[in-house]
Design a protein around this motif. Structure first.
Motif, PDB file in Angstrom:
ATOM      1  N   GLU A 151       0.840  -1.291   0.143  1.00  0.00           N
ATOM      2  CA  GLU A 151      -0.115   0.007   0.072  1.00  0.00           C
ATOM      3  C   GLU A 151       0.940   1.140   0.155  1.00  0.00           C
ATOM      4  O   GLU A 151       1.951   1.278   0.342  1.00  0.00           O
ATOM      5  N   VAL A 174      -3.882   4.040  -0.514  1.00  0.00           N
ATOM      6  CA  VAL A 174      -4.123   3.317  -1.728  1.00  0.00           C
ATOM      7  C   VAL A 174      -3.470   2.018  -1.753  1.00  0.00           C
ATOM      8  O   VAL A 174      -2.297   1.987  -1.526  1.00  0.00           O
ATOM      9  N   GLU A 180       1.311  -3.581 -11.068  1.00  0.00           N
ATOM     10  CA  GLU A 180       0.673  -2.251 -11.592  1.00  0.00           C
ATOM     11  C   GLU A 180       1.973  -1.566 -12.117  1.00  0.00           C
ATOM     12  O   GLU A 180       2.870  -1.071 -11.174  1.00  0.00           O
ATOM     13  N   GLU A 184       0.196   4.114 -13.495  1.00  0.00           N
ATOM     14  CA  GLU A 184      -1.112   3.858 -13.149  1.00  0.00           C
ATOM     15  C   GLU A 184      -1.466   3.811 -11.891  1.00  0.00           C
ATOM     16  O   GLU A 184      -2.456   4.457 -11.534  1.00  0.00           O
ATOM     17  N   LEU A 185      -0.385   3.435 -11.124  1.00  0.00           N
ATOM     18  CA  LEU A 185      -0.477   3.628  -9.739  1.00  0.00           C
ATOM     19  C   LEU A 185      -0.661   5.195  -9.496  1.00  0.00           C
ATOM     20  O   LEU A 185      -1.322   5.479  -8.564  1.00  0.00           O
ATOM     21  N   HIS A 186       0.237   5.886  -9.912  1.00  0.00           N
ATOM     22  CA  HIS A 186       0.286   7.205  -9.767  1.00  0.00           C
ATOM     23  C   HIS A 186      -0.886   7.916 -10.081  1.00  0.00           C
ATOM     24  O   HIS A 186      -1.468   8.680  -9.247  1.00  0.00           O
ATOM     25  N   GLU A 187      -1.629   7.570 -10.865  1.00  0.00           N
ATOM     26  CA  GLU A 187      -2.902   8.339 -11.430  1.00  0.00           C
ATOM     27  C   GLU A 187      -3.950   7.780 -10.420  1.00  0.00           C
ATOM     28  O   GLU A 187      -4.893   8.617  -9.987  1.00  0.00           O
ATOM     29  N   ARG A 188      -3.956   6.567  -9.820  1.00  0.00           N
ATOM     30  CA  ARG A 188      -4.879   6.306  -8.747  1.00  0.00           C
ATOM     31  C   ARG A 188      -4.536   7.115  -7.588  1.00  0.00           C
ATOM     32  O   ARG A 188      -5.762   7.321  -6.847  1.00  0.00           O
ATOM     33  N   LYS A 190      -3.416   9.929  -7.596  1.00  0.00           N
ATOM     34  CA  LYS A 190      -4.053  11.382  -7.908  1.00  0.00           C
ATOM     35  C   LYS A 190      -5.377  11.583  -7.763  1.00  0.00           C
ATOM     36  O   LYS A 190      -5.905  12.706  -7.472  1.00  0.00           O
ATOM     37  N   GLN A 191      -6.133  10.582  -7.980  1.00  0.00           N
ATOM     38  CA  GLN A 191      -7.727  10.604  -7.896  1.00  0.00           C
ATOM     39  C   GLN A 191      -8.074  10.839  -6.452  1.00  0.00           C
ATOM     40  O   GLN A 191      -9.193  11.315  -6.038  1.00  0.00           O
TER      41      GLN A 191
END
Ligand code: GAR
Length: 212
Positions: A151, A174, A180, A184-188, A190-191
């Motif tokens: 995590e 997260v 991953e 993609e992890l960074h974008e999740r 940032k969400q």
């Protein structure tokens, strides 16, 4: 009303979230300027919102300290020390300290010199894509993956003179999906990061979150 200067280096999706939040008259902060250390793509969000912006490039200054002084003085043009930023009688009394404004580092990929930090801290906050004190520095998402973490997350914190060591204001967690890719992890992350930053600035503006 809390006056905020946002500092960026990159795409500025966190800046965009703040600008969108501040477009609502009920939001208790407004973005008065955006500063960058380079031709950041995110400066387009400031332009689209009609918010003034400035670039202070380290290459134009003899040392990191000189760059920091120039960056600080550009910020001060938009955020005068001790100025009355309130908008009259409608301003919430609870916005303690709001007369000094707030500087938000949202993807500024540069370590701020000690003099700069002393000038603005604790009204100087940063958002970082990890659960500090884990994975400080410029490659937090990559470092979490390399460590085999299960995590990670995001931290909004006050900037002190260390690198990502200042008091934590807010965090969100997260889970890492095995295999991953970093982007993609960074974008999740940032969400979660964007609403967390918007909420943190709101709470500071309303005096619901203390920076002291
Ligand atoms: C954000 O995830 C922020 O936490 C990170 O850069 C990204 C900027 O995204 N900052 C750092 O890693 C600082 N060490 P954005 O330009 O889309 O807002």
């Amino acid at each position: 009303m809390l006056n905020v200067v946002v500092l960026i280096s990159g795409g500025g999706s966190n800046l965009k979230a703040l600008l969108e939040a501040a477009a609502d008259p009920a939001y208790p902060a407004r973005i008065v300027a955006v500063g960058a250390d380079t031709d950041a793509a995110g400066l387009a969000h400031a332009e689209a919102a009609g918010v003034p912006s400035f670039i202070v490039r380290p290459g134009d200054h003899g040392s990191r300290e000189e760059w920091g002084r120039a960056f600080a003085s550009a910020i001060r043009e938009h955020l005068p020390r001790g100025s009355e930023n309130s908008e009259g009688p409608g301003d919430p009394e609870g916005a303690a300290g709001s007369d000094e404004g707030l500087v938000v580092s949202a993807g500024l990929m540069r370590i701020l010199p000690a003099d700069f930090v002393r000038e603005f801290s604790p009204r100087l906050i940063n958002t970082h894509p990890a659960l500090l004190p884990l994975y400080p520095g410029a490659h937090a998402v990559r470092d979490a993956l390399a460590a085999g973490a299960t995590e990670t997350g995001v931290t909004v914190h006050v900037i002190d003179e260390g690198v990502d060591t200042g008091p934590v204001l807010r965090q969100a967690r997260v889970e890492i999906i095995p295999g991953e890719p970093e982007e993609e992890l960074h974008e999740r992350i940032k969400q979660l990061e964007r609403p967390l930053l918007v909420q943190t600035v709101r709470d500071i503006a309303l005096g619901e979150l203390s920076l002291r």
